[in-house]
Design an enzyme around this catalytic site. Structure first.
Site, short mmCIF file in Angstrom:
data_model
loop_
_atom_site.label_atom_id
_atom_site.label_comp_id
_atom_site.label_asym_id
_atom_site.label_seq_id
_atom_site.Cartn_x
_atom_site.Cartn_y
_atom_site.Cartn_z
N HIS A 33 0.86 -1.19 0.00
CA HIS A 33 0.00 0.00 0.00
C HIS A 33 0.89 1.23 0.00
CE1 HIS A 33 -3.50 2.54 0.76
NE2 HIS A 33 -2.73 3.20 1.61
N CYS A 34 0.64 2.13 -0.94
CA CYS A 34 1.46 3.34 -1.07
C CYS A 34 0.66 4.54 -0.56
CB CYS A 34 1.87 3.56 -2.53
SG CYS A 34 2.86 5.05 -2.77
N PRO A 35 1.09 5.19 0.51
CA PRO A 35 0.34 6.35 1.02
C PRO A 35 0.45 7.58 0.12
CG PRO A 35 2.37 6.06 2.27
CD PRO A 35 2.27 4.89 1.34
N ASN A 94 -2.19 7.02 -2.34
CA ASN A 94 -3.41 6.71 -1.58
C ASN A 94 -4.15 5.51 -2.16
OD1 ASN A 94 -5.24 7.09 0.53
ND2 ASN A 94 -6.58 8.37 -0.73
N THR A 95 -3.44 4.48 -2.50
CA THR A 95 -4.06 3.24 -2.96
C THR A 95 -3.03 2.12 -2.88
OG1 THR A 95 -5.33 2.20 -4.74
CG2 THR A 95 -3.43 3.52 -5.38
#
Length: 275
Positions: free
Chosen positions: A4-6, A9-10
């Site tokens: 998950h990549c902040p 945001n997905t």
């Protein structure tokens, strides 16, 4: 799913992994271009008197603008290095055709005792692995459905799942029941346990488990100063949602046990004292 990549945001997975890598490729290029333009502007501003004698663009900036330009150059170079490193990590995963989670499973599969040789089912060769993510055939879509993928001959879609289940069984077999000799309140910074415990904490977002003296836990992972385990109930069964890290000083070391020093014996001794 890979992770998950902040920042976007997905989650990065099957359908958007290629687009995420395109982003990692073009972001450092854009930042590098910005750092070059800003550096040239700063140079011309600092040596403006020399450039007055030549037919060239004249740049005049104030001290505030100079500080902001230097700050922007630092940010651009930092993003170039950080995102460029992440691009190398992601391309390494693409070449191996494995996610970060699968990398952990593979490392455990290689290190654990086994009677057969472990074969990673999705390693189709470097070029074929790249084509699994970057389809250069015209549609520019990854291969597979997100549920099934191409595997090497002799393997099936559930080979890695079965390996993970075997690892969990092996982990349960190696788990050791330990008695808590020192209470722990579950804080992330246990100052009372000393500097070694404080500064050698496990790099994990897993929870810390508070325990009380006299309780029993089933330890599955041992570190030098920390352990990971699950709290046991009166029937010596792990309690749901009661697991996590705690300092190793909390328990009585397994090698110090009497051969028959078990939770059952501890319960028998308690009942005998009550009688």
């Amino acid at each position: 799913m890979d992770h998950h990549c902040p920042w976007i945001n997905t989650c990065c997975g099957h359908h958007n992994h290629a687009n995420f890598i395109y982003f990692l490729f073009f972001a450092p290029i854009g930042c590098l271009h910005a750092s070059v333009i800003l550096s040239c502007s700063i140079y011309r501003a600092l040596f403006s008197e020399w450039h007055m004698f030549f037919v060239s663009p004249f740049v005049r900036i104030t001290l505030f603008h100079l500080l902001m330009a230097l700050f922007a150059v630092g940010l651009a170079i930092g993003v170039t290095l950080a995102v460029g490193f992440l691009l190398c990590v992601q391309m390494r995963s693409v070449i191996k055709n494995e996610t970060g989670i699968e990398g952990w499973i593979i490392a455990k599969a290689i290190s654990r005792p086994r009677s057969d040789q472990f074969v990673y089912p999705y390693n189709l060769g470097k070029w074929n692995n790249i084509q699994e993510v970057f389809d250069f055939g015209g549609e520019w879509q990854p291969k597979g459905t997100g549920y099934t993928w191409n595997v090497v001959p002799g393997c099936n879609q559930f080979a890695l799942t079965n390996e993970q289940l075997e690892q969990k069984d092996f982990k349960r077999q190696r788990s050791v029941p330990c008695r808590v000799e020192r209470s722990y309140n579950g804080r992330w910074l246990p100052l009372s346990f000393g500097c070694r415990v404080l500064f050698s904490f496990p790099c994990s977002d897993e929870q810390r488990m508070p325990v009380r003296e006299g309780q029993w836990i089933l330890v599955s992972r041992f570190r030098r100063h920390w352990i990971y385990g699950a709290l046991l109930d009166e029937n010596q069964q792990p309690i749901d949602e009661q697991h996590g890290w705690l300092p190793r000083k909390c328990i009585r070391e397994p090698q110090m046990y009497d051969p028959i020093d078990t939770p059952e014996k501890d319960a028998d001794q308690t009942h005998s004292k009550e009688d």
